[in-house]
Design an enzyme around this catalytic site. Structure first.
Site, PDB file in Angstrom:
ATOM      1  N   ARG A 117      -3.239  -0.963  -6.962  1.00 11.25           N
ATOM      2  CA  ARG A 117      -1.991  -0.425  -6.434  1.00 11.25           C
ATOM      3  C   ARG A 117      -1.693   0.894  -7.149  1.00 11.25           C
ATOM      4  O   ARG A 117      -1.966   1.042  -8.341  1.00 11.25           O
ATOM      5  CB  ARG A 117      -0.899  -1.446  -6.732  1.00 11.25           C
ATOM      6  CG  ARG A 117       0.476  -1.121  -6.202  1.00 11.25           C
ATOM      7  CD  ARG A 117       0.538  -1.225  -4.721  1.00 11.25           C
ATOM      8  NE  ARG A 117       1.911  -1.317  -4.243  1.00 11.25           N
ATOM      9  CZ  ARG A 117       2.274  -1.078  -2.996  1.00 11.25           C
ATOM     10  NH1 ARG A 117       1.370  -0.737  -2.083  1.00 11.25           N
ATOM     11  NH2 ARG A 117       3.521  -1.207  -2.632  1.00 11.25           N
ATOM     12  N   THR A 152      -1.363   0.213   7.456  1.00  4.79           N
ATOM     13  CA  THR A 152      -2.136  -0.259   6.320  1.00  4.79           C
ATOM     14  C   THR A 152      -3.383  -0.763   6.995  1.00  4.79           C
ATOM     15  O   THR A 152      -3.459  -0.762   8.214  1.00  4.79           O
ATOM     16  CB  THR A 152      -1.350  -1.390   5.609  1.00  4.79           C
ATOM     17  OG1 THR A 152      -0.192  -0.841   5.035  1.00  4.79           O
ATOM     18  CG2 THR A 152      -2.147  -2.104   4.540  1.00  4.79           C
ATOM     19  N   SER A 164       4.636  -4.778  -3.416  1.00  2.00           N
ATOM     20  CA  SER A 164       3.888  -4.706  -2.153  1.00  2.00           C
ATOM     21  C   SER A 164       3.974  -6.021  -1.380  1.00  2.00           C
ATOM     22  O   SER A 164       4.227  -7.074  -1.970  1.00  2.00           O
ATOM     23  CB  SER A 164       2.422  -4.407  -2.460  1.00  2.00           C
ATOM     24  OG  SER A 164       1.644  -4.507  -1.296  1.00  2.00           O
ATOM     25  N   SER A 165       3.755  -5.940  -0.088  1.00  5.19           N
ATOM     26  CA  SER A 165       3.668  -7.142   0.749  1.00  5.19           C
ATOM     27  C   SER A 165       2.231  -7.456   1.143  1.00  5.19           C
ATOM     28  O   SER A 165       1.985  -8.431   1.865  1.00  5.19           O
ATOM     29  CB  SER A 165       4.460  -6.941   2.043  1.00  5.19           C
ATOM     30  OG  SER A 165       5.793  -6.673   1.759  1.00  5.19           O
ATOM     31  N   GLY A 210       3.435  -3.831   6.709  1.00  3.75           N
ATOM     32  CA  GLY A 210       4.598  -3.851   5.826  1.00  3.75           C
ATOM     33  C   GLY A 210       4.991  -5.288   5.520  1.00  3.75           C
ATOM     34  O   GLY A 210       4.139  -6.149   5.304  1.00  3.75           O
TER      35      GLY A 210
HETATM   36  O1  DON Z   1       2.395  -2.338   0.108  1.00  2.00           O
HETATM   37  C1  DON Z   1       3.125  -2.554   1.044  1.00  2.00           C
HETATM   38  O2  DON Z   1       3.659  -3.628   1.245  1.00  2.00           O
HETATM   39  C2  DON Z   1       3.367  -1.465   2.060  1.00  2.00           C
HETATM   40  N1  DON Z   1       3.273  -0.164   1.463  1.00  2.00           N
HETATM   41  C3  DON Z   1       2.380  -1.639   3.131  1.00  2.00           C
HETATM   42  C4  DON Z   1       2.664  -0.669   4.223  1.00  2.00           C
HETATM   43  C5  DON Z   1       2.175  -1.177   5.460  1.00  2.00           C
HETATM   44  O3  DON Z   1       1.642  -2.250   5.591  1.00  2.00           O
HETATM   45  C6  DON Z   1       2.396  -0.366   6.585  1.00  2.00           C
HETATM   46  N2  DON Z   1       1.602  -0.949   7.593  1.00  2.00           N
HETATM   47  N3  DON Z   1       0.977  -1.411   8.218  1.00  2.00           N
END
Ligand code: DON
Length: 562
Positions: A97, A371, A442-443, A464
């Site tokens: 991360r 992501t 983070s998720s 997200g």
């Molecule tokens: O780490 C996280 O949870 C977010 N920055 C992840 C962002 C994300 O998953 C956007 N999309 N798909």
């Protein structure tokens, strides 16, 4: 490798490996499989397995290839998590991360005492110190078998010689054109002299190719030191960003213990903080284990209600407790993932009425849907579940001039500022405030499931905060409802995150009758487009066959295997 040799290799692979079949039949393979959001990248990864590499080797090669072919989220300028389980049973994880650079403070998103959204999410200050190269290298160094250079080289070739722009990528790049216009290097890299690329054209990224070549030749030093570091620092200095060469040199990935839970006789192996994914998925499974979801029936209103209530509770705890464990030393991980706690939460659920999320607790800032996740299994049944990100699609949208890679805007995952929690969506709780060297919450939820000590499933998704719930539902689909990998990916998804107190369901995923019944129970239900892009592999233990489930909610994905 020459361009011609590379292209014929890919062509041969396309013929020799399996690609998507119609309906919900999974893609089947025995010797190994890579599933990712870019078919080209999956083919690169599978070729590594075919030539004797293991799952870590393949994941590294796939991740570097995605940084070229899937620029919305594939990256070297972002960060993520890799969960690894050896066929023989040992499991570990790698945390790469991003980190807050020197100069970061909890109040850094305030301008004249007021919270500034753009500073937080759309500026050079929104960039965290990237972790991807360090993390991939650490995993490779400990568990890989092929020469590092061989794993980065396919990405070098794809960037240098170009690859064909798909309809999906053309559409995505064209939609981003105005954003890229803010940064000349971004516009130069992702347009043809300011005009959008058309499907079928070659996208070449020569600066990125040179950076990747330095990484191939020098390892992490090719990114965190020397020319790449100089170029990044220069871009930061010229634009009010914080990251310096010293921050880059100091960046270290972390090996972390996985979090483990059980669900109906299966073991769940997930990512520990600073991801909230492992804890979130296990908390929800512990609650749901107390119900007979199978007897209730797939898609039954009863189940949709119980799953929603589990989501609501896990997400309240997420905001309350979780942050970077290197800074937040009192995260009650063991309690949150315990069966007793699951039971306590279950007792607060009415079978017939929606709970109310208290407006005095937390809600979350907006997050984009970009992501990407990849799942890999090799012949020895070693498994990798890897999710990484730039945060928004194309991250900060800033390409480092001369270095050709996109920077993340992950600092936006830190909370807005001390005490700034409000009903409009800001969070100011302490565990996730920015601090020098801290990783943002983070998720991302890369997860591996086993049964009787043997691999059963590799799963993960972007999206997200919806990631945690998407991963949960793929697991329920396989364990409770016996779906194959593709069915588990195709099935409708839903999301509740405590606050706002709203259940979001995929359009066409559920019947109008079910949604109306949920409304009658007190749920506020809204319909949304696709949720996440799960990439799943299930090992059919009876005949030792791998089944790939590729998510057709997004274009260009691919499951490669044989
Ligand atoms: O780490 C996280 O949870 C977010 N920055 C992840 C962002 C994300 O998953 C956007 N999309 N798909």
């Amino acid at each position: 490798m020459t361009r011609r040799a590379f292209l014929s290799l890919i062509a041969a692979l396309l013929l020799s490996s399996l690609t998507l079949q119609a309906g919900s039949a999974p893609i089947r393979a025995r010797t190994g499989m890579v599933v990712s959001q870019s078919d080209i990248a999956s083919q690169v990864g599978f070729q590594v397995i075919k030539s004797g590499g293991n799952a870590i080797d393949a994941a590294v090669a796939t991740a570097f290839a995605l940084a070229v072919t899937h620029p919305t989220a594939g990256n070297i300028g972002g960060g993520g998590f890799l969960v690894y389980r050896e066929g023989t049973g040992a499991a570990t994880s790698y945390d790469f991360r991003e980190k807050a650079p020197a100069g970061a403070t909890p109040e850094m998103w305030l301008k004249d005492g007021k919270y500034d959204f753009d500073l937080h999410h759309n500026s050079h200050r929104s960039v965290g110190v990237p972790g991807t190269v360090a993390g991939l290298h650490m995993a490779w160094k400990e568990k890989g078998t092929k020469p590092w250079k061989d794993l980065v080289q396919p990405a070098v070739v794809l960037a240098r010689d170009g690859f064909e722009v798909s309809h999906g990528l053309a559409r995505s790049l064209s939609g981003m054109l105005d954003e890229f216009k803010r940064y000349p290097a971004s516009l130069a890299q992702f347009s043809r002299n300011g005009q959008p690329y058309q499907a079928g054209e070659l996208l070449k990224q020569p600066d990125l190719a040179r950076t990747l070549q330095r990484i191939a030749d020098q390892g992490p030093a090719g990114f965190y030191e020397g020319e790449t570091a100089d170029l990044l620092e220069k871009e930061m200095k010229a634009n009010g960003g914080l990251i310096t060469r010293a921050d880059l040199k100091a960046y270290q990935a972390r090996k972390r213990d996985v979090v483990r839970g059980t669900y109906r006789g299966h073991e769940i192996i997930g990512m520990a903080p600073p991801s909230s994914g492992g804890i979130g998925v296990i908390t929800m499974l512990n609650i749901l284990e107390g119900y007979d979801l199978k007897a209730n029936g797939y898609g039954s209103v009863k189940n949709l209600h119980l799953i929603t209530e589990s989501m609501r509770r896990a997400f309240a705890d997420r905001a309350q407790y979780i942050g970077d464990p290197d800074f937040v030393t009192n995260i009650p991980v063991d309690r949150l993932i315990s069966k007793e706690y699951g039971e306590t939460l279950r007792k607060t659920i009415s079978p017939t009425k929606a709970s109310k999320s208290s407006p005095t607790t937390f809600t979350w800032p907006t997050e984009s849907q970009e992501t990407t996740h990849l799942s890999v299994v090799d012949a020895q049944r070693n498994a990798v579940s890897l999710t990484y990100t730039l945060e928004y699609g194309y991250g900060s949208r800033i390409v480092v001039p001369g270095a050709g890679f996109l920077l993340n805007n992950e600092m936006g995952d830190f909370n807005a500022g001390p005490g700034l929690t409000n009903e409009q969506g800001l969070v100011g709780t302490p565990p996730n405030l920015a601090q020098v060297g801290k990783r943002m919450l983070s998720s991302m939820s890369p997860t591996i499931v086993t049964k009787d000590g043997k691999l059963l499933m590799v799963t993960g998704s972007p999206g997200g905060r919806t990631i945690i719930n998407t991963v949960l539902m793929t697991i329920l689909n396989v364990i409770d409802f016996g779906m194959n990998a593709q069915e588990a990916v195709d099935a409708g998804r839903m999301h509740h995150q405590w606050l706002p107190d709203r259940l979001s369901v995929e359009r066409f995923g559920f019947s109008a009758d079910s949604l109306n019944a949920l409304r009658a129970m007190g749920h506020t239900v809204s319909e949304a487009g696709g949720q996440g892009v799960a990439e799943v592999i299930v090992l059919n233990q009876k005949d030792d066959m791998l089944e790939g489930g590729m998510d057709r909610r997004a274009p260009d994905g691919g499951a490669a295997g044989k």
